[in-house]
Design a protein around this motif. Structure first.
Motif, PDB file in Angstrom:
ATOM      1  N   SER A   1      23.411 -39.504  20.293  1.00 46.82           N
ATOM      2  CA  SER A   1      24.285 -40.170  21.264  1.00 46.82           C
ATOM      3  C   SER A   1      25.317 -41.033  20.550  1.00 46.82           C
ATOM      4  O   SER A   1      26.498 -41.057  20.927  1.00 46.82           O
ATOM      5  N   LEU A   2      24.896 -41.740  19.497  1.00 47.85           N
ATOM      6  CA  LEU A   2      25.832 -42.562  18.724  1.00 47.85           C
ATOM      7  C   LEU A   2      26.887 -41.691  18.050  1.00 47.85           C
ATOM      8  O   LEU A   2      28.081 -42.010  18.077  1.00 47.85           O
ATOM      9  N   ALA A   3      26.448 -40.580  17.452  1.00 49.49           N
ATOM     10  CA  ALA A   3      27.399 -39.681  16.802  1.00 49.49           C
ATOM     11  C   ALA A   3      28.398 -39.117  17.801  1.00 49.49           C
ATOM     12  O   ALA A   3      29.600 -39.030  17.521  1.00 49.49           O
TER      13      ALA A   3
ATOM     14  N   ARG B   1      18.904 -40.964  20.156  1.00 50.60           N
ATOM     15  CA  ARG B   1      19.839 -42.096  20.149  1.00 50.60           C
ATOM     16  C   ARG B   1      20.891 -41.926  19.058  1.00 50.60           C
ATOM     17  O   ARG B   1      22.058 -42.289  19.248  1.00 50.60           O
ATOM     18  N   LEU B   2      20.484 -41.369  17.920  1.00 49.75           N
ATOM     19  CA  LEU B   2      21.453 -41.133  16.850  1.00 49.75           C
ATOM     20  C   LEU B   2      22.481 -40.080  17.261  1.00 49.75           C
ATOM     21  O   LEU B   2      23.669 -40.213  16.969  1.00 49.75           O
TER      22      LEU B   2
ATOM     23  N   SER C   1      29.370 -40.532  20.577  1.00 49.48           N
ATOM     24  CA  SER C   1      30.279 -41.614  20.976  1.00 49.48           C
ATOM     25  C   SER C   1      31.361 -41.826  19.925  1.00 49.48           C
ATOM     26  O   SER C   1      32.536 -42.047  20.254  1.00 49.48           O
ATOM     27  N   ILE C   2      30.965 -41.761  18.652  1.00 50.36           N
ATOM     28  CA  ILE C   2      31.946 -41.932  17.578  1.00 50.36           C
ATOM     29  C   ILE C   2      32.956 -40.789  17.600  1.00 50.36           C
ATOM     30  O   ILE C   2      34.172 -41.007  17.422  1.00 50.36           O
ATOM     31  N   GLU C   3      32.492 -39.561  17.823  1.00 47.82           N
ATOM     32  CA  GLU C   3      33.412 -38.421  17.896  1.00 47.82           C
ATOM     33  C   GLU C   3      34.374 -38.580  19.071  1.00 47.82           C
ATOM     34  O   GLU C   3      35.586 -38.325  18.935  1.00 47.82           O
TER      35      GLU C   3
ATOM     36  N   TRP D   1      21.301 -33.891  10.556  1.00 52.59           N
ATOM     37  CA  TRP D   1      20.143 -34.563  11.158  1.00 52.59           C
ATOM     38  C   TRP D   1      19.304 -33.560  11.944  1.00 52.59           C
ATOM     39  O   TRP D   1      18.081 -33.547  11.854  1.00 52.59           O
TER      40      TRP D   1
ATOM     41  N   MET E   1      31.191 -36.877  11.303  1.00 52.95           N
ATOM     42  CA  MET E   1      30.059 -37.207  12.165  1.00 52.95           C
ATOM     43  C   MET E   1      29.423 -35.948  12.739  1.00 52.95           C
ATOM     44  O   MET E   1      28.200 -35.873  12.899  1.00 52.95           O
TER      45      MET E   1
ATOM     46  N   TRP F   1      14.176 -41.478  18.532  1.00 56.83           N
ATOM     47  CA  TRP F   1      15.300 -42.182  17.942  1.00 56.83           C
ATOM     48  C   TRP F   1      16.386 -41.221  17.478  1.00 56.83           C
ATOM     49  O   TRP F   1      17.552 -41.593  17.362  1.00 56.83           O
TER      50      TRP F   1
ATOM     51  N   ALA G   1      25.559 -35.069  12.141  1.00 55.67           N
ATOM     52  CA  ALA G   1      24.666 -34.789  13.272  1.00 55.67           C
ATOM     53  C   ALA G   1      23.987 -33.429  13.093  1.00 55.67           C
ATOM     54  O   ALA G   1      22.801 -33.274  13.391  1.00 55.67           O
TER      55      ALA G   1
END
Length: 299
Positions: A165-167, A162-163, A169-171, A51, A44, A159, A48
């Motif tokens: 932030s999602l990455a 937000r991606l 959170s997964i980490e 990205w 992730m 957006w 990121a």
């Protein structure tokens, strides 16, 4: 610390305990979970970073087609007006008009072969590179809409945040899993070590009568724990590596902007390879601490 306990079977018959059969399997399962969590975290992080490298500081401008999508001259004239307006914007450093083939390739996952149909009223896309990621666009969307009505500006920053932030959170979740698995592994080794002390209490007392010190007894247990930890760690790490290879094989060809190709570098594989050694050392130190602390409380 002496290293002879690594190869010596010792006077305490720990190899006959039930833990010698079950502890490696438990450790292998925990290392498997920890390995997958670590690989997910580093994957992730790499996604990121990709990205950020691909999308930060970029815009996509959508130019609607004319009334007749097949009118190539009208399409080109509208595109030229939008490009001139973009180049006149100080915040813009580079403008690239995507060809019809490139636009069709982006739409193909959703529309199939129909994405290449000339009568499809798909907008023309213009990739815009900004001079800096925080460049002020001012009234660019309004100006473009005046040049060609219906022109839209897709700012990836909103957006993309937000991606990220999602990455993140997964980490964080992955590292939490590693922490919980580590605590569970330490607790398991402590329980198994205390069980072994209770089972072999008579042998330990006899060793004390013969002049053995607590440190000598601890070496018996820590060597046993190290061997079991290494055995379970290798099994769990191999299983995690095979799972990662299998997931990468299943995702082959499924690359997109949202899910770029997930590649694990040399240092990620080295991190996975170090897990068995780390597990063995943690098991050894935990067993050593448990034995010395328990024996110190005995009369």
């Amino acid at each position: 610390m002496r290293l002879g306990f690594l190869f010596s079977r010792g006077e305490v018959p720990l190899a006959r305990d039930a833990s010698a059969r079950f502890l490696p399997w438990l450790i292998a399962f925990m290392v498997y979970l920890a390995g997958l969590a670590l690989l997910a975290a580093v994957a992730m992080d790499a996604v990121a970073a990709r990205w950020q490298g691909d999308l930060v500081g970029r815009l996509t401008v959508q130019v609607p087609p004319p009334g007749d999508p097949r009118d190539s001259e009208a399409r080109q004239e509208r595109l030229d007006r939008v490009v001139q307006a973009l180049l006149a914007t100080p915040a813009v450093s580079e403008v690239e008009v995507l060809s019809r083939a490139q636009t069709a390739a982006l739409l193909e996952p959703w529309l199939g072969e129909a994405a290449a149909a000339p009568e499809l009223p798909a907008p023309d896309l213009v990739a815009v590179t900004l001079r800096s990621s925080g460049a002020d666009l001012g009234d660019l969307p309004q100006r473009l809409a005046e040049v060609v009505p219906g022109t839209g500006v897709d700012d990836h920053q909103r957006w993309l945040a937000r991606l990220f932030s999602l990455a993140g959170s997964i980490e964080a979740l992955a590292f939490l899993v590693v922490a919980l698995v580590s605590v569970a592994a330490v607790a398991t080794v402590i329980f198994v070590t205390r069980t072994g002390l209770a089972i072999h209490r008579q042998v330990i007392e006899l060793l004390h009568v013969m002049g053995a010190r607590d440190l000598y007894v601890a070496e018996q247990f820590q060597g046993h724990a190290l061997r079991l930890g290494l055995a379970g760690g290798v099994g769990g790490a191999v299983a995690a590596a095979l799972t990662a290879v299998g997931v990468r094989w299943l995702l082959r060809g499924e690359q997109s902007v949202l899910l770029p190709g997930i590649e694990l570098g040399v240092w990620q594989w080295l991190l996975l390879a170090v897990l068995p050694l780390t597990t063995g050392l943690v098991a050894m130190l935990t067993a050593r601490w448990t034995v010395l602390r328990t024996l110190a409380k005995l009369p």
